[in-house]
Design an enzyme around this catalytic site. Structure first.
Site, PDB file in Angstrom:
ATOM      1  N   ASN A   1      34.948 -10.946  34.382  1.00 43.09           N
ATOM      2  CA  ASN A   1      35.792 -10.730  35.311  1.00 43.09           C
ATOM      3  C   ASN A   1      36.281 -10.004  34.984  1.00 43.09           C
ATOM      4  O   ASN A   1      36.512  -9.132  36.325  1.00 43.09           O
ATOM      5  CB  ASN A   1      34.904 -11.431  36.506  1.00 43.09           C
ATOM      6  CG  ASN A   1      35.456 -12.639  36.714  1.00 43.09           C
ATOM      7  OD1 ASN A   1      36.095 -13.208  35.452  1.00 43.09           O
ATOM      8  ND2 ASN A   1      35.735 -13.614  37.346  1.00 43.09           N
TER       9      ASN A   1
ATOM     10  N   GLU B   1      39.835 -23.570  33.816  1.00 41.74           N
ATOM     11  CA  GLU B   1      39.945 -22.649  34.319  1.00 41.74           C
ATOM     12  C   GLU B   1      38.100 -22.227  34.939  1.00 41.74           C
ATOM     13  O   GLU B   1      37.702 -21.180  34.804  1.00 41.74           O
ATOM     14  CB  GLU B   1      40.431 -21.359  34.355  1.00 41.74           C
ATOM     15  CG  GLU B   1      41.946 -21.825  34.273  1.00 41.74           C
ATOM     16  CD  GLU B   1      42.613 -22.360  34.887  1.00 41.74           C
ATOM     17  OE1 GLU B   1      42.358 -22.332  36.227  1.00 41.74           O
ATOM     18  OE2 GLU B   1      43.536 -23.162  35.146  1.00 41.74           O
TER      19      GLU B   1
ATOM     20  N   CYS C   1      36.904 -15.433  40.560  1.00 41.43           N
ATOM     21  CA  CYS C   1      36.634 -17.081  41.402  1.00 41.43           C
ATOM     22  C   CYS C   1      37.318 -17.329  42.334  1.00 41.43           C
ATOM     23  O   CYS C   1      37.874 -18.380  43.303  1.00 41.43           O
ATOM     24  CB  CYS C   1      37.372 -17.819  39.530  1.00 41.43           C
ATOM     25  SG  CYS C   1      38.967 -17.742  39.042  1.00 41.43           S
TER      26      CYS C   1
HETATM   27  P1  NAD Z   1      30.499 -18.556  31.404  1.00 43.08           P
HETATM   28  O1  NAD Z   1      30.698 -20.160  31.444  1.00 43.08           O
HETATM   29  O2  NAD Z   1      29.040 -18.206  31.103  1.00 43.08           O
HETATM   30  O3  NAD Z   1      31.323 -18.120  30.231  1.00 43.08           O
HETATM   31  C1  NAD Z   1      32.301 -17.844  29.589  1.00 43.08           C
HETATM   32  C2  NAD Z   1      32.562 -17.742  28.855  1.00 43.08           C
HETATM   33  O4  NAD Z   1      31.883 -19.495  28.301  1.00 43.08           O
HETATM   34  C3  NAD Z   1      32.325 -16.383  27.699  1.00 43.08           C
HETATM   35  O5  NAD Z   1      33.493 -15.948  26.721  1.00 43.08           O
HETATM   36  C4  NAD Z   1      30.830 -17.523  26.407  1.00 43.08           C
HETATM   37  O6  NAD Z   1      30.468 -16.689  26.010  1.00 43.08           O
HETATM   38  C5  NAD Z   1      30.849 -18.778  26.944  1.00 43.08           C
HETATM   39  N1  NAD Z   1      30.669 -19.643  26.125  1.00 43.08           N
HETATM   40  C6  NAD Z   1      29.181 -19.887  27.094  1.00 43.08           C
HETATM   41  N2  NAD Z   1      28.619 -21.247  26.279  1.00 43.08           N
HETATM   42  C7  NAD Z   1      29.652 -21.800  26.017  1.00 43.08           C
HETATM   43  C8  NAD Z   1      30.113 -22.341  24.737  1.00 43.08           C
HETATM   44  N3  NAD Z   1      28.601 -23.926  24.527  1.00 43.08           N
HETATM   45  N4  NAD Z   1      30.601 -23.373  23.739  1.00 43.08           N
HETATM   46  C9  NAD Z   1      31.556 -22.736  24.349  1.00 43.08           C
HETATM   47  N5  NAD Z   1      31.634 -21.461  24.853  1.00 43.08           N
HETATM   48  C10 NAD Z   1      30.275 -20.749  25.252  1.00 43.08           C
HETATM   49  O7  NAD Z   1      31.178 -17.885  32.762  1.00 43.08           O
HETATM   50  P2  NAD Z   1      30.948 -16.854  32.848  1.00 43.08           P
HETATM   51  O8  NAD Z   1      29.449 -15.965  33.540  1.00 43.08           O
HETATM   52  O9  NAD Z   1      31.654 -15.977  31.840  1.00 43.08           O
HETATM   53  O10 NAD Z   1      32.576 -16.289  33.717  1.00 43.08           O
HETATM   54  C11 NAD Z   1      31.870 -16.654  35.613  1.00 43.08           C
HETATM   55  C12 NAD Z   1      32.876 -18.092  35.430  1.00 43.08           C
HETATM   56  O11 NAD Z   1      33.805 -17.738  35.438  1.00 43.08           O
HETATM   57  C13 NAD Z   1      32.503 -17.887  36.947  1.00 43.08           C
HETATM   58  O12 NAD Z   1      32.400 -19.013  37.666  1.00 43.08           O
HETATM   59  C14 NAD Z   1      34.304 -17.844  38.011  1.00 43.08           C
HETATM   60  O13 NAD Z   1      34.743 -18.674  39.192  1.00 43.08           O
HETATM   61  C15 NAD Z   1      34.691 -18.237  36.309  1.00 43.08           C
HETATM   62  N6  NAD Z   1      36.155 -18.148  36.535  1.00 43.08           N
HETATM   63  C16 NAD Z   1      37.369 -19.328  37.095  1.00 43.08           C
HETATM   64  C17 NAD Z   1      38.801 -18.242  36.702  1.00 43.08           C
HETATM   65  C18 NAD Z   1      39.620 -19.476  36.918  1.00 43.08           C
HETATM   66  O14 NAD Z   1      40.513 -19.212  36.750  1.00 43.08           O
HETATM   67  N7  NAD Z   1      39.210 -20.596  37.693  1.00 43.08           N
HETATM   68  C19 NAD Z   1      38.735 -17.179  36.465  1.00 43.08           C
HETATM   69  C20 NAD Z   1      37.673 -16.400  35.539  1.00 43.08           C
HETATM   70  C21 NAD Z   1      36.594 -16.809  36.202  1.00 43.08           C
END
Ligand code: NAD
Length: 525
Positions: free
Chosen positions: A148, A244, A278
């Site tokens: 995002n 996060e 987020c």
């Molecule tokens: P996601 O959890 O699907 O993926 C995040 C990352 O993790 C990607 O790079 C993905 O390839 C990787 N990943 C997937 N499976 C994995 C595994 N088993 N081991 C290690 N890595 C793995 O999240 P998304 O859909 O990309 O992002 C959206 C989410 O991120 C939302 O829930 C949002 O709230 C959160 N977010 C949080 C913050 C914050 O600062 N708190 C900031 C931005 C986004």
């Protein structure tokens, strides 16, 4: 169209599509676990020499990269927009600008933020002792990031990890690998030595491989479900994680708020980045006495928004970044409407356009049990409920599994501060929404299911080092009074320590002086 992966074997690629048009915009390698291990090995090899540079020398490379980013600003903003569907203006205001600011801040200030700190050690100073802490890099930091904010989120963490003397291996989201590769390209042009920053593009399996490839810490940003998986895997290697995760950020509008401005804040907080943040405003609670006026203002402001391709200059709200995310939004909105909610704007996807376009949707007549008030929607939806008392507002705001950010709107700052302290969230803003991730100096992170640890600020920097305590005895010729041998005199003195020394009072400790001198002088048997 979602990004697609051509054959999962060495040489495989991620084919990247512009979500708005569906057209291909580039390809990125899909790193296999052995290739991830090699990248981590290169980062391990490069780390000692990188850590041996001074803060000033490391900062110089960061500032050079910053200059390149400024030079390529339009090109990078356009890439971010085409990879995510967000307006180019938002790529500049929400990603490039804050990351540029963070780069100069940590390039200049890390030396003082991580300078050795003296520790006050109570009465032990009376025995010629002193303590201080120094901060040492962890080694290789693995950074796993979402789609995002494909520029600011990973780049901020890369910069902070590098300034602390670590090398880094970044795994960008499979939806936005091109932004990740661009970060690598910028640092290469800036003269960053080989191996100091590795970028391993790929999907979840690439991320999972990174966790187990010998990194010393994982900085993970993403969903709660994946965050838990990452923490579980990291536990096997006993490496720490910062998580996060998601949010369901509440906005509380009190009866004395500036209604028009609060309404504009709500609209921006809910619909910027197409609600895919987020820290988006995901639910709004407004005092019943101003609810009608506030909702009317919100609707008026929402109707003004222009939705379209992110590359158009006048677009306020772009498309969503993926069909998958749009379906979550559809499910939440449909469930709410089926249970009595009313969509005052939007309410269903735009059908006469290509791409995952969902219009800014204002919902009223929602209740706290609906998914749209409990689950992370991560889309352009603003559900509004009213409340009667501050007690009720606090209860509703805290009735969530999440706790990332929150906001309180009031003209009485003291009242806002009191309320803010009662809300369970990592950050609570008064008369402000959403944007504090953009402040390099303030800590970022959540409570409850929103995650563990912090990024940004000094707290975020301390996540990227380990502190070493150094303790000095300036009287090396005097034995400690608590050493062997134990006899009757020693027993009496230890009891004195328990009563007087441990009181924290110098005066009380001084009363033990005759006994202490006696023990020092005592012949050893
Ligand atoms: P996601 O959890 O699907 O993926 C995040 C990352 O993790 C990607 O790079 C993905 O390839 C990787 N990943 C997937 N499976 C994995 C595994 N088993 N081991 C290690 N890595 C793995 O999240 P998304 O859909 O990309 O992002 C959206 C989410 O991120 C939302 O829930 C949002 O709230 C959160 N977010 C949080 C913050 C914050 O600062 N708190 C900031 C931005 C986004």
């Amino acid at each position: 169209m979602a990004q697609s992966i051509a054959a999962k074997s060495p040489g495989a690629e991620i084919i990247c599509h512009d979500p708005t048009t569906g057209g291909e915009i580039g390809r990125a390698p899909l790193f296999m676990p052995e290739e991830v291990a090699h990248a981590v090995a290169r980062a391990q090899e490069a780390q000692p020499a990188w850590a041996a540079l001074s803060f000033r020398e490391r900062g110089r490379v960061i500032m050079k990269a910053r200059k390149i980013i400024l030079h390529d600003l339009e090109e990078i903003a356009s890439l971010i927009s085409r990879e995510t569907g967000k307006p180019v203006s938002e790529a500049i205001s929400l990603e490039l600008t804050p990351a540029l600011d963070l780069m100069q801040h940590f390039a200049r200030k890390t030396a003082s933020l991580l300078s050795p700190r003296r520790i006050s050690i109570g009465q032990y100073w009376t025995m010629g002792r002193s303590s201080y802490e120094i901060y040492k890099p962890l080694g290789v930091v693995g950074i796993i990031s979402p789609w995002n904010f494909p520029w600011a989120t990973p780049l901020d963490e890369v910069v902070m990890a590098l300034m602390a003397g670590n090398t880094a291996v970044l795994k960008p989201s499979e939806l936005t690998p091109l932004s990740g590769l661009k970060i690598k390209e910028v640092f290469e042009q800036a003269g960053l030595p080989d191996g100091v920053l590795e970028v391993v593009t790929g999907d979840g399996s690439t991320g999972a491989a990174l966790v187990g490839a010998g990194v010393n810490k994982i900085m993970f940003t993403g969903s709660v479900a994946t965050g838990k998986r990452v923490a579980e895997a990291a536990a096997k290697y006993l490496i720490p994680v910062v998580l996060e995760l998601g949010g369901k950020d509440p906005m509380v509008v009190l009866d004395d708020a500036h209604v028009e401005n609060a309404a504009r804040g709500a609209v921006w907080g809910a619909f910027a980045n197409c609600g895919q943040s987020c820290s988006s405003v995901e639910r709004c609670y407004v005092h019943e006495s101003i609810a009608e006026l506030f909702i009317a203002e919100v609707v008026k402001e929402t109707r003004r928004l222009r939705q379209g391709a992110g590359t158009e200059k006048t677009t306020d709200v772009g498309s969503m970044s993926s069909e998958r995310q749009l379906r979550i939004v559809e499910r939440h909105v449909n469930q709410a409407i089926d249970n009595g909610a009313v969509a005052l704007t939007g309410g269903e996807r735009l059908r006469d356009v290509t791409g995952p376009f969902y219009p800014p949707t204002v919902l009223t007549k929602v209740n706290q049990n609906m998914d749209v008030m409990q689950e992370e929607t991560f889309g352009p939806v603003l559900p509004i409920m009213s409340f009667r008392t501050e007690e009720e507002a606090v209860r509703l705001a805290n009735d969530s599994q999440f706790g990332l950010t929150a906001s309180v709107w009031t003209n009485n700052i003291a009242r806002g501060q009191q309320l803010a302290a009662r809300i369970d969230a990592g950050t609570v803003m008064i008369n402000e929404v959403f944007y504090t991730h953009g402040i390099a100096q303030t800590p970022w992170g959540g409570v409850k299911q929103s995650g563990l640890g912090r990024t940004h600020g000094r707290a975020g920097l301390l996540e990227l080092v380990h502190s070493q305590h150094i303790h000095v005895n300036r009287l090396p010729f005097i034995p400690d009074l608590w050493w062997f041998n134990y006899d009757e005199g020693a027993g009496l003195l230890f009891r004195g320590f328990a009563r007087r020394f441990s009181s924290g009072s110098v005066l009380q400790t001084m009363l033990l002086l005759p006994q202490m001198i006696r023990r020092w002088r005592e012949p050893r048997n």
